[in-house]
Design a protein around this motif. Sequence first.
Motif, short mmCIF file in Angstrom:
data_model
loop_
_atom_site.label_atom_id
_atom_site.label_comp_id
_atom_site.label_asym_id
_atom_site.label_seq_id
_atom_site.Cartn_x
_atom_site.Cartn_y
_atom_site.Cartn_z
N HIS A 72 42.67 6.09 -33.29
CA HIS A 72 42.61 4.82 -33.93
C HIS A 72 41.36 4.27 -33.93
CE1 HIS A 72 47.08 5.96 -33.25
NE2 HIS A 72 47.36 4.98 -34.02
N VAL A 73 40.56 4.16 -35.00
CA VAL A 73 39.16 4.07 -34.96
C VAL A 73 39.07 3.02 -36.27
CG1 VAL A 73 36.72 4.60 -34.98
CG2 VAL A 73 38.22 5.96 -34.09
N ALA A 74 38.90 1.75 -35.90
CA ALA A 74 38.58 0.78 -36.93
C ALA A 74 37.21 0.91 -37.48
CB ALA A 74 38.89 -0.53 -36.29
N ARG A 75 37.27 0.74 -38.45
CA ARG A 75 35.78 0.90 -39.49
C ARG A 75 35.80 -0.20 -40.57
NH1 ARG A 75 34.30 7.24 -39.17
NH2 ARG A 75 33.61 7.62 -37.10
N PHE A 76 34.76 -0.67 -40.87
CA PHE A 76 34.43 -1.72 -41.99
C PHE A 76 34.14 -0.80 -43.49
CE2 PHE A 76 31.64 -4.90 -44.17
CZ PHE A 76 32.90 -5.65 -44.64
N HIS A 77 34.79 -1.15 -44.21
CA HIS A 77 34.59 -0.69 -45.47
C HIS A 77 33.94 -1.60 -46.57
CE1 HIS A 77 36.55 3.05 -44.86
NE2 HIS A 77 37.35 2.28 -43.74
N PRO A 78 32.59 -1.89 -46.54
CA PRO A 78 31.91 -3.15 -47.40
C PRO A 78 32.11 -2.76 -48.93
CG PRO A 78 30.15 -1.54 -46.22
CD PRO A 78 31.59 -1.22 -45.85
N GLU A 79 32.51 -1.33 -49.25
CA GLU A 79 32.72 -1.31 -50.89
C GLU A 79 33.83 -1.97 -51.58
OE1 GLU A 79 34.67 1.94 -48.67
OE2 GLU A 79 32.95 0.98 -48.46
N SER B 74 29.90 -11.68 -40.94
CA SER B 74 28.57 -10.95 -41.67
C SER B 74 28.57 -9.54 -41.14
CB SER B 74 27.44 -11.71 -41.65
OG SER B 74 27.15 -11.79 -40.28
N ASP B 75 29.26 -9.19 -39.95
CA ASP B 75 29.03 -8.01 -39.61
C ASP B 75 30.30 -7.63 -38.89
OD1 ASP B 75 28.38 -5.40 -38.48
OD2 ASP B 75 26.52 -6.01 -37.06
N PRO B 76 31.43 -7.11 -39.46
CA PRO B 76 32.70 -7.00 -38.87
C PRO B 76 32.80 -5.99 -37.50
CG PRO B 76 32.95 -7.32 -41.00
CD PRO B 76 31.72 -7.29 -40.94
N LEU C 237 33.38 -8.06 -30.05
CA LEU C 237 34.11 -8.82 -29.41
C LEU C 237 33.17 -10.24 -29.60
CD1 LEU C 237 35.34 -7.55 -26.17
CD2 LEU C 237 36.79 -8.38 -27.83
N SER C 238 31.90 -10.24 -29.54
CA SER C 238 30.91 -11.60 -29.55
C SER C 238 30.86 -12.25 -30.78
CB SER C 238 29.78 -11.22 -28.79
OG SER C 238 29.02 -10.37 -29.72
N LEU C 239 31.03 -13.30 -30.97
CA LEU C 239 30.72 -14.17 -32.05
C LEU C 239 29.59 -13.99 -32.86
CD1 LEU C 239 32.65 -17.54 -31.18
CD2 LEU C 239 33.61 -15.47 -31.67
N ASP C 240 28.48 -13.92 -31.88
CA ASP C 240 27.22 -13.93 -32.75
C ASP C 240 27.06 -12.34 -33.04
OD1 ASP C 240 26.97 -12.83 -29.84
OD2 ASP C 240 25.06 -12.44 -29.91
N GLY C 241 27.70 -11.14 -32.47
CA GLY C 241 27.55 -9.74 -32.91
C GLY C 241 28.36 -9.82 -34.29
N MET C 242 29.50 -10.35 -34.35
CA MET C 242 30.22 -10.31 -35.51
C MET C 242 29.53 -11.25 -36.78
SD MET C 242 34.29 -9.71 -34.31
CE MET C 242 33.89 -11.19 -33.27
#
Length: 500
Positions: A257-264, A312-314, A334-339
């Motif tokens: 179970h690996v969550a990844r962002f798909h910007p496309e 901007s960076d899920p 987890l961090s707001l600045d990271g995401m």
Amino acid sequence: MDVEVLGRVLSTLPEHDEHPYRSGPWRPQTVERAAADLEVVGEIPADLDGVYLRNTENPVHPAQATYHPFDGDGMVHVVGFRDGKVFYRNRFVRTDGFLAEQRSGKSLWAGIAENPDSALRADGWGARGRMKDAASTDVVVHAGVALATFYQCGEPYRIDPLTLDTLGKSPWTPSGGVSAHPKVDPVTGELLFFNYGKEEPYLHYGVVDANDKLVHCTDIALPGPRLPHDMAFTENYAILNDCPLFWEPELLAKGAHVARFHPELPLRLGVLPRRGSGDQIRWFEAESTFVLHFVNAYEDGDEIVVEGFFQSDPEGKAARWPGDPAYARLFRMLSLDGMGTRLHRWRLDLTTGRTREERLSDDITEFGVVDQTRAGRPNRYAYASTGEPGWFLFDGIVRHDLRTGAQQRYRYGAGVFGSETAFAAGSGDGHLVTMTTDVAADRSECLVFDAARVEDGPVARIRLPERVSSGTHATWAPGESLPGWRDADDPAAAVGLSGR
């Protein structure tokens, strides 16, 4: 301060715990207390009448392998205000999983950072399966009872909003459970909810009426398993979502179970009549992102206006972590600045099917709330949290003026971290209530702000009987919505104290 110890729970955590989310501001509690005659610095507003409820991830056993801060057991805190007096109580939510692990003296289920197949028991809960339903994410009040819910779907646990006694599970719970963030309409008294999982159609939506009866439930077809965390509603519609951050299909087929962002892929927002069937949903496409939390939604002519936090960076690749690189990988989302979470507005045109969107603030904020009497209706102000860089910790409050873009800010101070703010209606623009943890001073306080003058700081600080573990979601319930609120002469009786 009048304090009584109500109970203690078995904990097998190490005495000197070095895990970053089981130490410092995240140091868990094992004692349940009730307190009245609390020390107050400043003055409690005379019209502040009701309870602030906050849920907390509060572990009592080490993980089987890798602990994640969302794995902790649910502990709910209440701070009640009535007639200028204030009381406090905290209790664990007695979920089936919590009680089973208390009997066993160890963790029995896999956490979010562990393979579900590693669980010591074959049963369990959650969208992934074989997880513990900790009821530790969210808390709302519906039909006079508090509901504690779990972010990966579980059984809503009913809690007395004054004594915090666990009253059992909601009898209307559908198969697949309920996700965190069900919504209560202040006008109709209805509770709107959703759940999600790995089996088709992957999403379900339902309505519970003001009498706590399930009156509607429907399937919502998605392209595959998704990870929705929140929803919104208007007077006539429910707003669901299909965000392009989800378990990687190829890895999921292998049991990972690996969550990844798909910007496309676009963000899709689904508009459904509140008691409509799944085939009535209309999907609106928008710029690719993941939305962890929505703030509010409302109808504006032929448009549905939705406000929430654009990332901007899920995947949080930009997150900073001062220590072990392994923790940096594990906690990067987890961090707001990271995401890169920023307040955003989407306008969904029901006539053309088009979406317009705009950024409402360049500042990093999240966990936004509004005056709940305006939920589902137009509102002017949102109150959100700022985050400690690199950490899942809140270091201040921002008042966003959604009409002019103006902002007011207040920072708690170095080493002081808060929980989600709740809005309490009252005179003027109302009040804000939150709970803070001061690591250096080893204490916690409940803070009350004038909602119109956040930058002035709290008008009242209430000293709590113990330093409280950092937490996330909270709510406010006015006294008039609570059964038995005025039955006793002294509000201390609400938590089992004599009021002496």
